[in-house]
Design an enzyme around this catalytic site. Structure first.
Site, PDB file in Angstrom:
ATOM      1  N   HIS A  65      32.152  13.946 -63.059  1.00  0.00           N
ATOM      2  CA  HIS A  65      32.729  13.125 -62.001  1.00  0.00           C
ATOM      3  C   HIS A  65      33.338  11.866 -62.592  1.00  0.00           C
ATOM      4  O   HIS A  65      32.963  11.427 -63.692  1.00  0.00           O
ATOM      5  CB  HIS A  65      31.664  12.758 -60.970  1.00  0.00           C
ATOM      6  CG  HIS A  65      30.508  11.991 -61.558  1.00  0.00           C
ATOM      7  ND1 HIS A  65      29.505  12.616 -62.261  1.00  0.00           N
ATOM      8  CD2 HIS A  65      30.214  10.667 -61.563  1.00  0.00           C
ATOM      9  CE1 HIS A  65      28.619  11.711 -62.669  1.00  0.00           C
ATOM     10  NE2 HIS A  65      29.039  10.520 -62.257  1.00  0.00           N
ATOM     11  N   CYS A 168     -11.943  20.044 -52.597  1.00  0.00           N
ATOM     12  CA  CYS A 168     -12.472  19.712 -53.915  1.00  0.00           C
ATOM     13  C   CYS A 168     -13.620  18.719 -53.760  1.00  0.00           C
ATOM     14  O   CYS A 168     -13.829  18.175 -52.674  1.00  0.00           O
ATOM     15  CB  CYS A 168     -11.376  19.141 -54.822  1.00  0.00           C
ATOM     16  SG  CYS A 168     -10.782  17.502 -54.344  1.00  0.00           S
TER      17      CYS A 168
END
Length: 646
Positions: A65, A168
């Site tokens: 670009h 957990c």
């Protein structure tokens, strides 16, 4: 991007082999429709911008670009390469190439195009649709947003539906990382995955309708799943929480295979212990023992955090003599800082007093469900009474669970079964556990606990450094897993009866636990090209996670590259643990990271130890990744999450 691109600006068979040739081919299309007035001048501007920084992005994307005086209006041309063009991306050549042209002075237009395109490229469905487009008009419409992105034609069959639960021991990082991994893998496999996270902040139960309609179940957990009976009779894959993070696609494939075979789970009521409900028949005693202990630790952690931080805050406000203050129930001055410090200390002390009973009670709960709670709490309280401490609590919990399981195996007449849970089991198990703790194991464990406390008090020199190395290695080996929790529990246990040695251990453990995420954050900042776009984004979050003593912040990096990340993290943790012990740093707070620096003894040296370990771990992971041979297979078609600098 409605007028930026037309079908004339699309080449679905771009044959260029270099980025210069690709830019020329697309620029010629711009010139042909009158959007570029001087082809060579425009290409010179593109080359000048490309020389500043590569414009390749992870996932097979190239975005050359520039702003140029030879451009008449903002324009975008798209080419799909048949062989790939190297635009300097870390993961290899690009097959989707976007040439962006903006007039000189059109900075706003230039940035708007870049940011809008980048948002599109974050969507894997969008990039997949571009790769499968068959007509230039279709590709142009996709980029303009006129046509919804659909990489594949809609399926005539309803999608496979999975419900999952993740959990957990601490209910923080692993829980939510596993959920995110399962959801992402489900999208990639065209599977609908709905996840219930049973975390530290509680959980929102899955809609019963979703459970009823599910074709399969995934349970990824290291502690018991609450209300598991909901999933009975469905194809179920039951694994540890790390499997949900590291191999979610395999779990989804496995549950689909079970569904095809008609392999369903047995009703959860056929077993008693919560952790046995989540265990495979092939699980050995070691695996079940780890789960039982992690259950106790998971319920203990909130008491540790609340009590420890209140006590640390009390010392910060009132000094280290605040433990001699009279009861605030008898004397409290609303405007006196000392009274508030005494209040915090006494409330924290009460919370800390529950540490051992809660640990023992919920270890027993993990083994024998609710009948284990009473003897577990009683055994934990006795452990405190006989000064058996943290080790006594562990043993009391295991004894209580074992006794209850033994009682439950005895055949009882039907007439007595109604009173078993509320009278017989609590009575017999509490009596047996009390007898064992008071008269058999209590005193020997108390002697062992006293010896451990004396050993910690006398730690100095080389012995302290070696312990710091060991603790650092344990904290960084499994990044929040069982070995990490063992080291943390060892340190926290010392805070129940603090002395100079135990406070040094707590400091070393927290310092080492901060290193892995901080090191990964530093590595992604210093050598971002060695990491994927997703890892670089995770690196930004890892700064905060590491600073907050959340070791799990390094898990995404370890899951993607364990052979390089884990040894590097362990080396850094060992350095930090050793330096913290050598410097004599101490810590009265069980958590908090850099936010409790004012409560740390020798804070500057402490921060130096953390910084040294972070630097070592980051340097090692950068070195090991730099030595890795670049493999074309390593390229992932994940869309970029970052814009290219203008």
């Amino acid at each position: 991007m409605s007028e930026l691109i037309t079908a004339e600006l699309v080449d679905l068979g771009l044959s260029a082999e270099t980025k210069e040739a690709a830019a020329r081919s697309l620029a010629e299309r711009m010139a042909a429709v009158g959007r570029v007035t001087d082809l060579e001048g425009f290409l010179a501007d593109v080359a000048a911008r490309e020389a500043q920084m590569p414009t390749g992005l992870d996932g097979g994307i190239g975005i050359p670009h520039c702003r140029s005086a030879h451009v008449t209006e903002p324009t975008l041309a798209f080419g799909r390469s048949t062989s790939g063009v190297d635009f300097g991306a870390p993961d290899g050549p690009a097959d989707l190439i976007f040439l962006i042209a903006a007039p000189t002075g059109g900075d706003a237009d230039h940035l708007t195009i870049l940011s809008s395109l980048a948002r599109h490229l974050m969507d894997e469905t969008f990039t997949g649709a571009l790769r499968s487009a068959t007509e230039p008009e279709q590709a142009a419409a996709l980029i303009r947003g006129d046509e919804p992105a659909s990489a594949e034609p809609p399926s005539a069959e309803p999608p496979f539906r999975i419900v999952a639960v993740t959990s957990c021991p601490t209910g923080i990082a692993h829980t939510y990382m596993a959920a995110e991994s399962l959801e992402k893998a489900g999208r990639a496999a065209d599977v609908v995955v709905n996840v219930e996270t049973q975390g530290s902040a509680g959980f929102k139960r899955l809609d019963p309708q979703l459970v009823a309609e599910a074709d399969g179940v995934i349970l990824a957990h290291d502690v018991e799943i609450r209300d598991k009976e909901r999933f009975a009779g469905k194809p179920t894959v039951d694994v540890g929480v790390k499997a949900g993070i590291n191999r979610p696609a395999e779990l989804i494939a496995e549950v689909r295979e079970k569904a095809e075979r008609g392999d369903v789970s047995a009703p959860a009521r056929t077993v008693t212990a919560p952790m046995d409900k989540g265990s495979d028949a092939a699980d050995g005693f070691g695996t079940r023992l780890r789960k039982w202990l992690m259950t106790g630790v998971s319920y203990m952690v909130p008491f540790v955090a609340a009590g420890g931080l209140l006590i640390a805050l009390a010392f910060a406000i009132g000094g280290y003599t605040i433990d001699k203050a009279p009861s605030v129930a008898e004397h409290f001055a609303w405007t006196g800082a000392t009274s508030w410090a005494a209040l915090f200390f006494q409330v924290g002390g009460v919370a800390f007093g529950f540490l051992v009973p809660v640990l023992a009670g919920f270890i027993a709960y993990g083994m024998a469900d609710r009948p284990g709670l009473v003897p577990g709490f009683v055994g934990g309280a006795i452990a405190l009474t006989v000064d058996a401490g943290f080790l006594g609590g562990l043993i009391a919990g295991l004894l209580a669970g074992a006794v209850v399981r033994a009682v439950q195996r005895v055949r009882i007449p039907a007439v007595l079964r109604g009173i078993m849970p509320v009278v017989v089991i609590p009575l017999l198990s509490s009596a047996v556990v009390g007898f064992l703790m008071f008269l058999v194991v209590g005193k020997p464990v108390a002697t062992l606990q006293e010896a451990l406390t004396d050993w910690l008090s006398g730690l100095s020199g080389a012995n302290a450094v070696v312990l710091g190395v060991v603790l650092g290695l344990m904290m960084c080996f499994d990044l929040g897993g069982p070995l990490n929790k063992v080291a943390y529990a060892f340190a926290v246990g010392g805070l129940a009866h603090p002395n100079e040695g135990s406070l040094k251990v707590m400091a070393a453990v927290m310092a080492a636990g901060m290193v892995p995420p901080l090191a990964m954050a530093l590595a992604t900042t210093v050598r971002g090209r060695l990491f994927t776009t997703t890892e670089r984004e995770n690196g930004k979050a890892a700064w905060v996670l590491g600073a907050s003593f959340i070791t799990e912040g390094a898990i995404p990096f370890a899951a993607a590259d364990p052979l390089r990340v884990i040894p590097s993290a362990m080396a850094g943790g060992a350095v930090t643990g050793a330096l913290s012990m050598a410097f004599g740093c101490s810590l009265r707070a069980p958590h908090g990271g850099i936010f409790v620096v004012p409560l740390i003894g020798r804070p500057l040296l402490y921060l130096l130890a953390v910084a040294a370990g972070t630097a070592v771990a980051a340097a090692l992971v950068i070195l090991l990744k730099s030595l890795r041979e670049k493999s074309p297979a390593a390229r992932q078609p994940a869309a970029s999450k970052a814009t290219v600098a203008a």
